[in-house]
Design a protein around this motif. Structure first.
Motif: not given
Lengths: 205, 205
Positions: A1, A65-69, A71-72, A75-79, A95, A98
């Motif tokens: 990343m 860019r901003f990602l709230p939540e 568990n989301a 997910w973004y980090l671990a996909e 999921l 989660m």
């Protein structure tokens, strides 16, 4: 990343810890910007206009860019890593747990912890105090559901640790701070000893 | 998908509708087994031992495997289809709105609808009635967050409809049945007209 990762967080929050734990296990560097939620630092105009219109942490910032939540963000980090099962059904089961965590676990177990440990029961409004028993019962129901699953599984989805374990670990590990006694949930206690064996594990601050 | 899909559902539930709407848009056949949640038909020993230990619908049955949690079931059906954005960040944003839906939207907007329309306000416990105002305020806060996002976006994640729109549509479309007036949320009203234009759309029964 390649983009810089910044976590907008309050270190007392288990939802923030989930993201740091995910990053630690995956060996990803992540910067921290801290806010005091008890002082309303996530409700300022600056925060809601730039970081999260909903006025909540955690928010994972990825470049600009901003990602709230929580568990989301996990997910973004671990996909596409070992923290997400490869099989379609098991990925959906991950999921499932989660969503269970956010709907049936966190609003009861994390909220009682927040009220008991950080706000103080004597400072609660009457309305909050009236909800304590219902949250106690619903939290116990969530723990029972987890305990039943763990009777025949070492982990929540698939054959190894996944984001489902990380999401559920965060507030289960501190459930006693909300007055939950885990003596009645022996499978959960064994699983709570299993999670820290994951390579890269870090404890909550 | 080669295995038979069966939805264990109560047709009055928006959470069940999400799964049927996803399947309809994707052209997937799905069978239905119906339960009356007001009669406790998902709390029987038969249900909790076989279908969902947590005693809740919806549950998506895939062959002889069971998947609770509405948004996890939608994910299972829609993974790798046009209802899930291809870009990593947008896919995580979709999940962000799905977790928002379960944490900040459904417990307020769906619960007030259930209490007002199906249980009846006069039949609520004192404790439930005491929670109505807090749920009203939190529900309005969720609607404001959605409305703010829709000022600069036609859809919740990516350039087209995704599972985030399906998840949020289910209970927003019937929010008036819980006493929410959408006149103050013009962007939501425009989006509510946009969703039924998706090919394959079906309305809630």
């Amino acid at each position: 990343m390649s983009e810089t990762l910044i976590l907008h967080e309050d270190p007392r929050s288990g939802n923030c810890y989930k993201i740091k734990l995910t990053a630690a296990i995956l060996g990803m560097a992540i910067e921290s910007r801290q806010y005091d939620i008890l002082k309303g630092e996530t409700r300022t105009a600056e925060f809601t206009q730039t970081i999260n219109a909903h006025g909540r942490i955690p928010v994972l910032q990825i470049g600009n860019r901003f990602l709230p939540e929580s568990n989301a963000a996990c997910w973004y980090l671990a996909e596409d890593t070992m923290l997400v099962p490869e099989a379609r059904f098991e990925r959906a089961q991950m999921l499932r747990w989660m969503f269970f965590e956010q709907y049936s676990h966190e609003p009861n177990i994390a909220t009682l912890r927040f009220w008991c440990r950080f706000v103080g029961v004597k400072n609660l409004s009457d309305q909050q105090r009236d909800q304590m028993m219902a949250k106690r019962i619903a939290g116990q129901d969530a723990l029972s559901t987890m305990n039943a699953h763990l009777k025949s599984h070492d982990w929540f989805a698939g054959d190894g640790p996944s984001l489902a374990d990380i999401a559920l670990y965060a507030y289960t590990a501190v459930a006693d701070e909300g007055g939950f006694d885990l003596q009645s949930y022996p499978e959960i206690r064994r699983w709570l000893e299993r999670v820290p064996s994951i390579d890269g594990f870090i404890a909550m601050e």
